[in-house]
Scaffold this active site. Structure first.
Site, mmCIF file in Angstrom:
data_model
loop_
_atom_site.group_PDB
_atom_site.id
_atom_site.type_symbol
_atom_site.label_atom_id
_atom_site.label_comp_id
_atom_site.label_asym_id
_atom_site.label_seq_id
_atom_site.Cartn_x
_atom_site.Cartn_y
_atom_site.Cartn_z
ATOM 1 N N GLU A 165 0.815 -1.215 0.000
ATOM 2 C CA GLU A 165 0.000 0.000 0.000
ATOM 3 C C GLU A 165 0.849 1.266 0.000
ATOM 4 O OE1 GLU A 165 -2.501 -3.320 0.952
ATOM 5 O OE2 GLU A 165 -0.630 -2.653 1.877
ATOM 6 N N HIS A 204 -11.628 -6.451 8.065
ATOM 7 C CA HIS A 204 -12.308 -6.109 6.812
ATOM 8 C C HIS A 204 -13.573 -5.290 7.072
ATOM 9 C CE1 HIS A 204 -9.837 -9.569 5.630
ATOM 10 N NE2 HIS A 204 -9.861 -9.064 4.411
#
Length: 360
Positions: A83, A152
Site C-alpha cells: 500500500e 475487513h
C-alpha cells in the site's frame, strides 16, 4: 442548502449537478463507480487506475471490471501488495501531470500508506508553493455489515479528516457515487474516496434479518450513463423534517431513514456526502430550525468524525439547541465478528437515541 429535498429516498438529481447526458440506466454502486472511471479515462488520457488485482481480475468487488481490456495495461494495471508503494507511486505520477485513481482493496489496509498520504500527498501543494499538486483519488471499500471481522470492517475516515490537505468523500447511493467520484478525480487535491461496501448492491436499512434490497427500485439507482459531477462539499437533505436533525453518511443514511419510518418522528435527515470539505451551512440551517441534533456513524466513538460534528453544532447553534447533541456510533473496540449487529449502529440503538433526544 442542497436542492435534494422533499423525499424519504435519497437521491434525486440535485440542481447543482453538472451533466452532459440525458441518458440514464439502473446501476448498483459498483457499476456506478466503474462507470465514473470509464467516463474519466475516456475524457482524460492522464487518468490511470492501479491497485491489487484491479487489472485482468477487475478488483475484488469488480469495480474495475473491463477497464484494462478497454484502456490497456499501461493505464489499468496491477500492483504488488504494498500500500505504501501504491500511494507513493501515485503521488509521483500526480506530480508529473497524471491523475491516478489507486485502489486500496480494503480500508483496513490503508494504514501502511499513511506516511505517504499524510506527509507527502497532503502537503505537496503547500510545501512547493503551488508548483506541484497530488491530484490522486484513493478509492477504498470501508465499513462493516458483511461479517468481515476486525480486518475487513473498519471505518477510518476520522483519521483522514484530521489531516490538512486531504479531502474525504463518502457516497450513499450509486448516483452520488458516480457524480462525486468524477468530481474527486478532476480535483487537484488528494481525495480519500471511501465506498460503503455494505450498500454496494443495495440500500441497507439496518434490519439484517429482513430480505436484502437492491438499487433497482431506489431513485438513487437511476444514474446518467455519461459525464456528470456533484460538487464536493455539498450535503443532501434527503428528508425534510421539523423535530430533529439527523447527520449521517454512507450506509447510515439508509438506516436513519428506516428508523424515522419505524418511529414516526419528523426528523430531517442530512447526508453529508463530503466530510472534508463539509457543508456546515446546511447543517447549521437545519439544526437552528429543529433545535435538536443526532449524529450517526459506524466508526468508533472516541475521536470519530461525530465528535467534530458535535463540536461544530455546539459552537454554531448553542442558543438554538433544546437538548444535548446525541451520538450513535460504533464502540471503542475492534470490530467483532461474532457480535456484528451489536456493534453496528442499527435501528434499535438509533431509535433509543432518537426517542431520548425528543424527551430531553
Amino acid at each position: 442548502m442542497s436542492d435534494v429535498t422533499g423525499t424519504d429516498d435519497a437521491t434525486v438529481m440535485p440542481a447543482e449537478a453538472e451533466t452532459t447526458t440525458d441518458t440514464t440506466a439502473r446501476m448498483n454502486m459498483i457499476q456506478a463507480i466503474n462507470s465514473a472511471m470509464d467516463v474519466m479515462m475516456e475524457r482524460d488520457a492522464g487518468v490511470v487506475v492501479m491497485g491489487e488485482d484491479v487489472g485482468y481480475f477487475g478488483g475484488v468487488f469488480r469495480a474495475t471490471a473491463g477497464l484494462q481490456a478497454k484502456y490497456g495495461k499501461t493505464r489499468v494495471f496491477d500492483t504488488p501488495i504494498t500500500e505504501i508503494g501504491i500511494i507513493g507511486v501515485s503521488i509521483g505520477m500526480g506530480a508529473y501531470g497524471l491523475r491516478p485513481v489507486p485502489e486500496i482493496q480494503f480500508a483496513d489496509y490503508i494504514y501502511p500508506a499513511l506516511d505517504q498520504l499524510v506527509s507527502e500527498a497532503a502537503r505537496l501543494r503547500y510545501r512547493s508553493g503551488g508548483e506541484f499538486t497530488a491530484p490522486i483519488t484513493v478509492r477504498s471499500p470501508f465499513g462493516g455489515g458483511i461479517f468481515g471481522g476486525q480486518t475487513h470492517s473498519q471505518s477510518p475516515e476520522g483519521i483522514f479528516t484530521h489531516v490538512s490537505g486531504l479531502k474525504t468523500v463518502i457516497p450513499s447511493t450509486p448516483y452520488d457515487a458516480k457524480g462525486l467520484l468524477i468530481s474527486a478525480i478532476e480535483d487537484n487535491d488528494p481525495t480519500i474516496f471511501f465506498e460503503p461496501k455494505r450498500i454496494y448492491n443495495g440500500p441497507f436499512n439496518g434490519h439484517w434479518d429482513r430480505p436484502a434490497a437492491n438499487w433497482s427500485k431506489h431513485p438513487g439507482g437511476e444514474v446518467p450513463t455519461g459525464y456528470y459531477k456533484i460538487p464536493l462539499g455539498k450535503a443532501a437533505v434527503v428528508r425534510e423534517g421539523q423535530a430533529v436533525t439527523m447527520l449521517a453518511y454512507g450506509t447510515m443514511v439508509h438506516v436513519c431513514a428506516q428508523v424515522v419510518e419505524d418511529t414516526g418522528i419528523d426528523a430531517e435527515i442530512i447526508d453529508l456526502r463530503s466530510l472534508v470539505p463539509l457543508d456546515i451551512e446546511t447543517i447549521e440551517e437545519s439544526v437552528k430550525k429543529t433545535g435538536r441534533c443526532l449524529i450517526v456513524h459506524e466508526a468508533t466513538r472516541t475521536g470519530g468524525f461525530g465528535a467534530e460534528l458535535s463540536a461544530l453544532v455546539q459552537e454554531r447553534c448553542f442558543y438554538h439547541l433544546e437538548a444535548p447533541v446525541e451520538r450513535v456510533t460504533g464502540f471503542d473496540t475492534p470490530y467483532p465478528h461474532s457480535l456484528e449487529w451489536a456493534y453496528f449502529p442499527g435501528p434499535v440503538r438509533i431509535s433509543m437515541a432518537l426517542k431520548k433526544i425528543m424527551k430531553d
